[in-house]
Design an enzyme around this catalytic site. Structure first.
Site, PDB file in Angstrom:
ATOM      1  N   HIS A 227       0.892  -1.136  -0.229  1.00 46.89           N
ATOM      2  CA  HIS A 227       0.141   0.027  -0.139  1.00 46.89           C
ATOM      3  C   HIS A 227       0.862   1.081   0.023  1.00 46.89           C
ATOM      4  O   HIS A 227       2.141   1.073   0.128  1.00 46.89           O
ATOM      5  CB  HIS A 227      -1.012  -0.005   1.049  1.00 46.89           C
ATOM      6  CG  HIS A 227      -0.484   0.084   2.455  1.00 46.89           C
ATOM      7  ND1 HIS A 227       0.538  -0.875   3.111  1.00 46.89           N
ATOM      8  CD2 HIS A 227      -0.497   1.090   3.281  1.00 46.89           C
ATOM      9  CE1 HIS A 227       0.738  -0.269   3.977  1.00 46.89           C
ATOM     10  NE2 HIS A 227       0.426   0.751   4.578  1.00 46.89           N
TER      11      HIS A 227
ATOM     12  N   ASP B  86       5.930   4.691   4.975  1.00 45.25           N
ATOM     13  CA  ASP B  86       6.630   3.777   5.938  1.00 45.25           C
ATOM     14  C   ASP B  86       6.543   2.371   5.254  1.00 45.25           C
ATOM     15  O   ASP B  86       7.255   1.375   5.903  1.00 45.25           O
ATOM     16  CB  ASP B  86       6.175   3.738   7.397  1.00 45.25           C
ATOM     17  CG  ASP B  86       4.833   3.336   7.561  1.00 45.25           C
ATOM     18  OD1 ASP B  86       3.757   3.537   6.444  1.00 45.25           O
ATOM     19  OD2 ASP B  86       4.297   2.628   8.370  1.00 45.25           O
TER      20      ASP B  86
ATOM     21  N   ASP C  47      -0.359  -4.041   6.304  1.00 44.18           N
ATOM     22  CA  ASP C  47      -0.918  -3.255   7.626  1.00 44.18           C
ATOM     23  C   ASP C  47      -2.437  -3.580   7.825  1.00 44.18           C
ATOM     24  O   ASP C  47      -3.328  -2.885   8.202  1.00 44.18           O
ATOM     25  CB  ASP C  47      -1.183  -1.536   7.496  1.00 44.18           C
ATOM     26  CG  ASP C  47       0.456  -1.395   7.668  1.00 44.18           C
ATOM     27  OD1 ASP C  47       1.371  -2.070   8.150  1.00 44.18           O
ATOM     28  OD2 ASP C  47       0.729   0.022   7.905  1.00 44.18           O
TER      29      ASP C  47
HETATM   30 ZN   LIG Z   1       0.043   1.661   6.312  1.00 47.34          ZN
END
Ligand SMILES: [Zn+2]
Length: 255
Positions: free
Chosen positions: A56, A60, A133
């Protein structure tokens, strides 16, 4: 030969992971949080970077792409729905697409919720899933862009993977996730056993991942929103799973 992996910490609490095909020498970095940490893992293993598989668009997970691509000329694969927000993309992928790393054969699963275009890379023959995530050990990603319905569907998709599938996620959040899970799921011996195991791993300075889908199913409250006993425990007996999931996610946000 079977796939090999190398897990390493980077930034403040991110995980990087390399996926290596011993037959061809191909090596993918799953996301690229920062170039230096990926390069150190490459040096330690002696592997040569050929691909970056992006889950994505968050910084980070993508901050190291440009530097690594300039140096290694590696291919960058990214979710079609977020390609405009990710630097250096060579190939875009969507639900059901095939992605190979050397001879390792992966499949793309769209798992939106944390972001709208988030994807998971699943390598069924090697029993590996790189979930970014979307799913964490005993937790799940925050709903920064998507709806609870979207995230619940994504988590069910991951829950349906074979039990032996090893899950690599993007962050070391397990201890905080367990503190929250114990606050809502107090009668779960599997969760209590995991809490003890995680405490020991962290005391020894070891990562708490990967985890298996089979173990997560039994202990992760975000995968258990359709378990009647859990709904009862949080005062939502008989409510639809999406509502139970939204309530659990909301409580974690405020925890
Ligand atoms: Zn993320």
């Amino acid at each position: 030969m079977a796939a090999e992996t190398r897990l390493f910490k980077c930034l403040s609490d991110n995980y990087g992971v390399l996926l290596h095909d011993p037959d061809t020498g191909a090596t993918a970095s799953i996301d690229a949080p920062e170039a230096a940490a990926v390069e150190q893992a490459l040096q330690e293993t002696g592997w040569k970077l050929t691909d970056i598989l992006v889950t994505h668009h968050h910084a980070d997970h993508t901050g190291g792409i440009e530097e690594l691509k300039a140096k290694y000329k590696c291919r960058v694969v990214a979710p079609a729905k977020e390609a405009g927000k990710i630097p250096g993309v060579d190939e875009t992928v969507a639900q059901g697409d095939s992605v190979s790393v050397g001879k390792l054969a992966g499949t793309v699963l769209e798992t939106p919720g944390h972001t709208l275009g988030h994807i998971t890379y699943w390598f069924p023959q090697d029993h590996l899933a790189f979930v970014g995530d979307t799913l964490f050990s005993i937790g799940c990603g925050r709903l920064l862009e998507g709806t609870p319905e979207m995230m619940w569907d994504s988590l069910k998709k991951l829950r349906d993977l074979p039990n032996e599938t090893l899950v690599y996620c993007g962050h070391e959040y397990t201890a905080a996730n367990i503190r929250f899970a114990l606050s809502i799921d107090q009668q779960n011996p599997v969760l209590e056993a995991r809490a003890a195991q995680v405490k020991q791993l962290l005391e020894e300075g070891e990562p708490t991942i990967p985890v298996t889908i089979g173990d997560e199913k039994l202990a992760n409250p975000f995968l258990r929103a359709d378990v009647p006993d859990l709904a009862v425990d949080i005062g939502m007996a008989g409510k639809p799973a999406t509502e139970v999931f939204a309530e659990i996610r909301g409580r974690k946000d405020r925890f």
